[in-house]
Design a protein around this motif. Sequence first.
Motif, mmCIF file in Angstrom:
data_model
loop_
_atom_site.group_PDB
_atom_site.id
_atom_site.type_symbol
_atom_site.label_atom_id
_atom_site.label_comp_id
_atom_site.label_asym_id
_atom_site.label_seq_id
_atom_site.Cartn_x
_atom_site.Cartn_y
_atom_site.Cartn_z
ATOM 1 N N ARG B 31 32.034 -27.365 44.815
ATOM 2 C CA ARG B 31 32.186 -28.621 45.907
ATOM 3 C C ARG B 31 32.208 -29.595 45.359
ATOM 4 N NH1 ARG B 31 32.677 -27.512 51.086
ATOM 5 N NH2 ARG B 31 30.637 -28.594 51.789
ATOM 6 N N GLY B 32 32.244 -29.972 44.085
ATOM 7 C CA GLY B 32 31.894 -31.261 43.515
ATOM 8 C C GLY B 32 30.357 -31.597 43.612
ATOM 9 N N TYR B 33 30.028 -32.584 42.514
ATOM 10 C CA TYR B 33 28.572 -33.265 42.767
ATOM 11 C C TYR B 33 28.339 -33.578 43.978
ATOM 12 C CZ TYR B 33 24.493 -35.382 41.318
ATOM 13 O OH TYR B 33 23.184 -35.724 40.946
ATOM 14 N N HIS B 34 29.074 -34.537 44.831
ATOM 15 C CA HIS B 34 28.674 -35.178 45.634
ATOM 16 C C HIS B 34 28.811 -34.299 47.108
ATOM 17 C CE1 HIS B 34 27.892 -39.538 45.207
ATOM 18 N NE2 HIS B 34 28.911 -39.316 44.341
ATOM 19 N N GLY B 35 29.777 -33.392 47.024
ATOM 20 C CA GLY B 35 30.092 -32.491 47.951
ATOM 21 C C GLY B 35 28.960 -31.213 48.226
ATOM 22 N N ALA B 36 28.251 -31.211 47.225
ATOM 23 C CA ALA B 36 27.033 -30.200 47.019
ATOM 24 C C ALA B 36 25.837 -30.841 47.532
ATOM 25 C CB ALA B 36 27.188 -29.529 45.669
ATOM 26 N N GLY B 37 25.301 -30.106 48.807
ATOM 27 C CA GLY B 37 23.944 -30.573 49.252
ATOM 28 C C GLY B 37 22.889 -29.634 48.711
ATOM 29 N N MET B 38 21.672 -30.200 48.734
ATOM 30 C CA MET B 38 20.323 -29.260 48.308
ATOM 31 C C MET B 38 20.450 -28.069 49.295
ATOM 32 S SD MET B 38 18.735 -30.436 45.835
ATOM 33 C CE MET B 38 16.856 -30.360 45.469
ATOM 34 N N ALA B 39 20.796 -28.254 50.343
ATOM 35 C CA ALA B 39 20.762 -27.260 51.522
ATOM 36 C C ALA B 39 21.778 -26.129 51.072
ATOM 37 C CB ALA B 39 21.419 -27.641 52.974
ATOM 38 N N GLU B 40 22.836 -26.406 50.442
ATOM 39 C CA GLU B 40 23.971 -25.518 50.120
ATOM 40 C C GLU B 40 23.273 -24.860 48.672
ATOM 41 O OE1 GLU B 40 28.014 -27.060 49.200
ATOM 42 O OE2 GLU B 40 28.787 -24.839 48.994
ATOM 43 N N ILE B 41 22.869 -25.792 47.909
ATOM 44 C CA ILE B 41 22.488 -25.143 46.775
ATOM 45 C C ILE B 41 21.051 -24.303 46.887
ATOM 46 C CG2 ILE B 41 20.876 -25.782 44.650
ATOM 47 C CD1 ILE B 41 22.504 -28.427 44.439
ATOM 48 N N SER B 42 20.391 -24.434 47.785
ATOM 49 C CA SER B 42 19.115 -23.666 48.176
ATOM 50 C C SER B 42 19.595 -22.332 48.794
ATOM 51 C CB SER B 42 18.180 -24.126 48.922
ATOM 52 O OG SER B 42 18.550 -24.371 50.286
ATOM 53 N N LYS B 43 20.808 -22.180 49.714
ATOM 54 C CA LYS B 43 21.137 -21.322 50.159
ATOM 55 C C LYS B 43 21.800 -20.317 49.137
ATOM 56 C CE LYS B 43 24.383 -19.720 53.769
ATOM 57 N NZ LYS B 43 25.533 -20.259 54.741
ATOM 58 N N THR B 44 22.490 -20.881 48.146
ATOM 59 C CA THR B 44 23.176 -20.090 47.053
ATOM 60 C C THR B 44 22.098 -19.420 46.219
ATOM 61 O OG1 THR B 44 25.083 -21.760 47.119
ATOM 62 C CG2 THR B 44 25.004 -20.172 45.226
ATOM 63 N N ALA B 45 21.066 -20.099 45.893
ATOM 64 C CA ALA B 45 20.114 -19.646 45.163
ATOM 65 C C ALA B 45 19.234 -18.682 45.847
ATOM 66 C CB ALA B 45 19.089 -20.955 44.648
ATOM 67 N N GLY B 46 19.261 -18.361 47.267
ATOM 68 C CA GLY B 46 18.370 -17.666 47.910
ATOM 69 C C GLY B 46 17.164 -18.092 47.695
ATOM 70 N N SER B 48 14.511 -21.320 49.508
ATOM 71 C CA SER B 48 14.218 -22.238 50.750
ATOM 72 C C SER B 48 14.308 -23.782 49.928
ATOM 73 C CB SER B 48 12.649 -22.245 51.553
ATOM 74 O OG SER B 48 12.035 -22.681 50.475
ATOM 75 N N PRO B 49 14.735 -24.654 50.600
ATOM 76 C CA PRO B 49 14.756 -26.081 50.244
ATOM 77 C C PRO B 49 13.281 -26.367 49.686
ATOM 78 C CG PRO B 49 15.917 -26.069 52.101
ATOM 79 C CD PRO B 49 15.463 -24.635 51.960
ATOM 80 N N GLY B 50 12.381 -26.211 50.422
ATOM 81 C CA GLY B 50 10.733 -26.749 49.867
ATOM 82 C C GLY B 50 10.679 -25.913 48.623
ATOM 83 N N HIS B 51 11.065 -24.650 48.345
ATOM 84 C CA HIS B 51 10.734 -23.902 47.282
ATOM 85 C C HIS B 51 11.293 -24.743 46.016
ATOM 86 C CE1 HIS B 51 10.350 -19.479 45.528
ATOM 87 N NE2 HIS B 51 9.702 -20.490 44.674
ATOM 88 N N ILE B 52 12.870 -24.867 46.191
ATOM 89 C CA ILE B 52 13.354 -25.927 45.153
ATOM 90 C C ILE B 52 12.908 -26.906 44.662
ATOM 91 C CG2 ILE B 52 15.591 -26.970 44.690
ATOM 92 C CD1 ILE B 52 17.114 -24.743 45.751
ATOM 93 N N TYR B 53 12.428 -27.550 45.644
ATOM 94 C CA TYR B 53 11.671 -28.998 45.463
ATOM 95 C C TYR B 53 10.286 -28.777 44.535
ATOM 96 C CZ TYR B 53 14.876 -31.783 48.169
ATOM 97 O OH TYR B 53 15.920 -32.461 48.534
ATOM 98 N N ASN B 54 9.701 -27.721 44.778
ATOM 99 C CA ASN B 54 8.802 -27.470 43.514
ATOM 100 C C ASN B 54 9.048 -27.318 42.071
ATOM 101 O OD1 ASN B 54 6.708 -26.783 45.388
ATOM 102 N ND2 ASN B 54 7.435 -24.637 45.796
#
Lengths: 203, 203
Positions: B31-46, B48-54
């Motif tokens: 998606r490109g750096y700009h196109g990829a949001g934290m929501a998508e990254i967390s979904k791909t990583a399986g 939660s966004p809150g967990h990633i922010y840890n």
Amino acid sequence: MNTKTRRQDPMLAQSRRLQVLDAASDCFRRRGYHGAGMAEISKTAGMSPGHIYNYFDSKDAIIDAIIERDMEEMFSVFNGFLQAEGPLLDVMLDGCEDGVDKHLDIEKAALKLEMISEAARNDKVALSLQATDVEARRLMKQLLRRDGSLVCDLPDVELDSRVSVMFALFGGLMIRRVLNPQLDRDTVLIALKPVIRTLLTPF
Amino acid sequence: MNTKTRRQDPMLAQSRRLQVLDAASDCFRRRGYHGAGMAEISKTAGMSPGHIYNYFDSKDAIIDAIIERDMEEMFSVFNGFLQAEGPLLDVMLDGCEDGVDKHLDIEKAALKLEMISEAARNDKVALSLQATDVEARRLMKQLLRRDGSLVCDLPDVELDSRVSVMFALFGGLMIRRVLNPQLDRDTVLIALKPVIRTLLTPF
């Protein structure tokens, strides 16, 4: 091609088209291909969005036209080499300086790298760039086969390799420019010229 | 560094961090750096966004960690060269095949090119990549100065040029991979090895 036709002074139409391409190049560089919308491109070009759509149907049509313009510039360089007199090695060594300058130009490099990145995830952009590259490699091989080339009799796969390595080298200078902004053309040329000599001489 | 610390099994934390980096690499590529949001990254990583922010404060912290991981991989390659016995030329010629394979890997190439494009318009990413590049050039020069190198006595500017041309060449292979997907490592190696020989021998 990718442009709409309309009744207009052809010179004026051409100048407007170039105005759009320059504005779009600027936006793609600054914002990325995805980040740059038609609204921003039209604002940068100083034209209304409706006016831009008279020349280009879409952002894809604009990037195609940018790639085409790039290709025309490259073809004119190759044609210069093809028509130059004297041994190919001398012609190419003379051309190195210009080639290094072009690839170290930060604005050109940033735009080209953005298009190549986009190609890695956008099939349409990939197909356009790959078609241009096929043609560039064909022309370069034609050059290596011409009279006055020391490698004109080598097998095809050897020429393919030399062309790929030469293109990798010049393309890679665009990356160098981003990662090492202090790099200057005179430093590059010290080692680049002997490498070009290697690539244009039987091993 | 750019990670938050928390009380957790360090092995598990490290494995979660890598899981985020892999997911983010995948998203940046697609998606490109700009196109990829934290929501998508967390979904791909399986996760939660809150967990990633840890583990990471921001997308910028993630890209910094990706660059750092890249750098560690590169340093281990350089260290391998530094510790290898025998003439540098032989060591480097042996290493070429691995180097070509790595730079022709389409997933790695797409991610690296995206980061470099981003660097052309994002000062933070530029500074991280440029700092890594300074270090890579320093190590490469150290290698060219080591015992068993034919160019160990050359002036600094000559070594700078050789390093820049060598890095341009390998970096440019990533571009080749996108523009000429049929290109294979054996074809590249035909001309690449003589070029490496030129770069590691006095002209």
